[in-house]
Design a protein around this motif. Structure first.
Motif, PDB file in Angstrom:
ATOM      1  N   ASN A  84      36.072  44.278  37.410  1.00 61.34           N
ATOM      2  CA  ASN A  84      37.202  44.815  38.182  1.00 61.34           C
ATOM      3  C   ASN A  84      38.430  44.829  37.290  1.00 61.34           C
ATOM      4  O   ASN A  84      38.390  44.340  36.155  1.00 61.34           O
ATOM      5  N   ILE A 101      41.618  46.965  41.642  1.00 59.39           N
ATOM      6  CA  ILE A 101      40.207  46.529  41.695  1.00 59.39           C
ATOM      7  C   ILE A 101      39.327  47.475  40.883  1.00 59.39           C
ATOM      8  O   ILE A 101      38.512  47.056  40.068  1.00 59.39           O
ATOM      9  N   THR A 139      35.971  39.638  42.971  1.00 56.68           N
ATOM     10  CA  THR A 139      34.902  40.512  43.484  1.00 56.68           C
ATOM     11  C   THR A 139      33.565  39.834  43.193  1.00 56.68           C
ATOM     12  O   THR A 139      32.712  40.385  42.496  1.00 56.68           O
TER      13      THR A 139
END
Length: 461
Positions: A84, A101, A139
């Motif tokens: 990310n 992101i 993430t």
């Protein structure tokens, strides 16, 4: 030294263009200050001479006990997947903004599907993979998904590691990553004001635990204390990077009063000194912790050449060869009846349309009695994720869903070597020629750059 001076002047001008009006506000190394810094570095290295091992053309030390991932990096066998682009910390030395992101990305190529990324790894034969960011733990589902597929689809000896600032890591995360097959985790303790608790939490769970940070010169004493404490805790490795300036981190690095050095990218010489000071500190105090100084020139030379050497084979034509520095070399000479007679005994191809004999380097010795000149060209290669196949774009299918494109570009024109330069050319191709032998001739200097990975640390100017 005409060619070398011209090259350095071009680097300085490139630095000036990159920073525009801000260039003149920065504190640059002066001539005598640069000499003084180089003398200081030489003294540091002399004090370490019998205690450290250099590798990768004397750009990385101490290489006695490198992490497997670091060794794969130097060998050009590493794929870094930025899982990310978002980070929850705000390190003053970070080179880029980290606020999106985004999709997983490597070398400008995005991969939203782990199976396609696995196909990429297989196609180009990488032996090591890392997850970076951003902050990968923002993430974590992505990390879990990619790591699961990597371990299921790729050979078991693929070495996998990840980077983190440690702020989001739990024991449960670590145990799951261990069970999924993560080999190594690397912590940036500078992001958390040198908080060592997250690092210690991982020791004994993940097989290899590393601290990887820039060597911040004004935090040297803090780092020494961390080295002692982490060695006692059982840390596997510490990697120290040289700090570099970017347009993004310029305001904060400038605020700290650093002096900057010119080069392919602007660096902080005091950061290199700090890394070498830590090496000396561990040796003098018999601290059993492998310290790896990862210089900017190591990364700039070996990471770039490593990628070129991975993708160049897909762009080769007959009798082309890949240089040590990862460029595609082509040799040819005007065709004569005598050369045509010799051609069948070597690796050579006759181009009737152009009346040229194209041959590989090993053919020179056999052809030499009939050679008066050798024409040489060098081609650069890179990924282009948006192109379509043309004469300069080569399609590389990964799977039914994805095709990559390799872009090629001649970077030298076609320099011509005369018979009296053949022996020097041979030494250049083996990286046996000294810089002094080519520094005054622009053509030979350019050939040397495309053939060889330069040796040693950067001069400070």
């Amino acid at each position: 030294m005409k060619a070398l001076i011209k090259y350095r002047n071009a680097l300085v001008e490139g630095n000036r263009k990159e920073y525009g009006n801000q260039y003149d506000t920065l504190q640059w190394v002066g001539y005598y200050e640069g000499m003084e810094m180089e003398n200081q570095r030489a003294q540091l290295l002399e004090s370490l001479e019998d205690a450290i091992q250099w590798e990768f053309h004397n750009t990385k030390t101490d290489a006695t006990r490198l992490s497997p991932g670091c060794r794969l990096c130097g060998q050009g066998q590493w794929s870094c997947l930025f899982i990310n682009g978002k980070c929850n910390c705000n390190c003053f030395y970070c080179p880029t903004s980290q606020n999106d992101i985004s999709l997983p990305e490597t070398q400008t190529l995005t991969f939203d599907d782990p199976m396609t990324y696995v196909a990429y790894i297989k196609k180009f034969g990488f032996k090591g993979i890392s997850f970076s960011g951003g902050e990968p733990f923002l993430t974590f589902d992505r990390v879990r998904n990619f790591l699961t597929v990597i371990r299921r689809e790729l050979p078991a000896d693929i070495y996998v590691w990840m980077y983190t600032n440690g702020t989001r890591v739990t024991r449960e995360h670590l145990e799951e990553l261990r069970d999924l097959g993560l080999n190594e985790i690397r912590y940036d303790i500078g992001a958390t004001d040198y908080n060592l608790k997250p690092v210690k939490q991982a020791i004994g769970i993940i097989p290899t635990v590393t601290v990887e940070i820039p060597a911040v010169p004004d935090e040297l004493e803090t780092l020494k204390q961390c080295v002692k404490e982490l060695a006692e805790a059982g840390l596997s490795h510490m990697n120290l990077h040289q700090m570099r300036l970017t347009p993004y981190n310029l305001p904060r690095l400038s605020e700290r009063g650093y002096t900057f050095a010119h080069g392919a990218r602007v660096t902080v010489p005091a950061s290199e000194m700090a890394a070498l000071e830590i090496l000396r500190f561990t040796k003098e105090n018999h601290i059993d912790l492998p310290i790896n100084y990862c210089s900017f020139v190591f990364k700039n030379r070996f990471q770039k050449s490593g990628l070129r050497k991975k993708i160049a084979p897909f762009a080769l034509t007959e009798n082309d060869q890949v240089t040590e520095n990862g460029y595609i070399r082509r040799l040819w000479t005007p065709l004569t009846p005598d050369l045509e007679t010799l051609a069948s005994s070597v690796n050579a191809d006759i181009d009737r349309d152009k009346q040229q004999l194209v041959f590989d380097f090993e053919a020179i010795e056999t052809l030499r009695p009939q050679l008066t000149t050798i024409h040489v060209s060098y081609t650069d290669v890179r990924f282009n994720s948006h192109a379509k196949e043309t004469d300069q774009m080569i399609a590389v299918p990964l799977n039914e869903q994805r095709t990559l494109y390799i872009e090629t570009a001649n970077v030298t024109g076609t320099p011509t070597l005369t018979a009296g330069q053949f022996d020097l050319f041979g030494r250049i191709t083996r990286n046996e020629a000294s810089l002094d032998e080519v520094a005054d001739d622009e053509m030979l200097f350019a050939i040397w750059q495309y053939e060889c990975i330069e040796k040693g640390l950067s001069e400070i100017y």
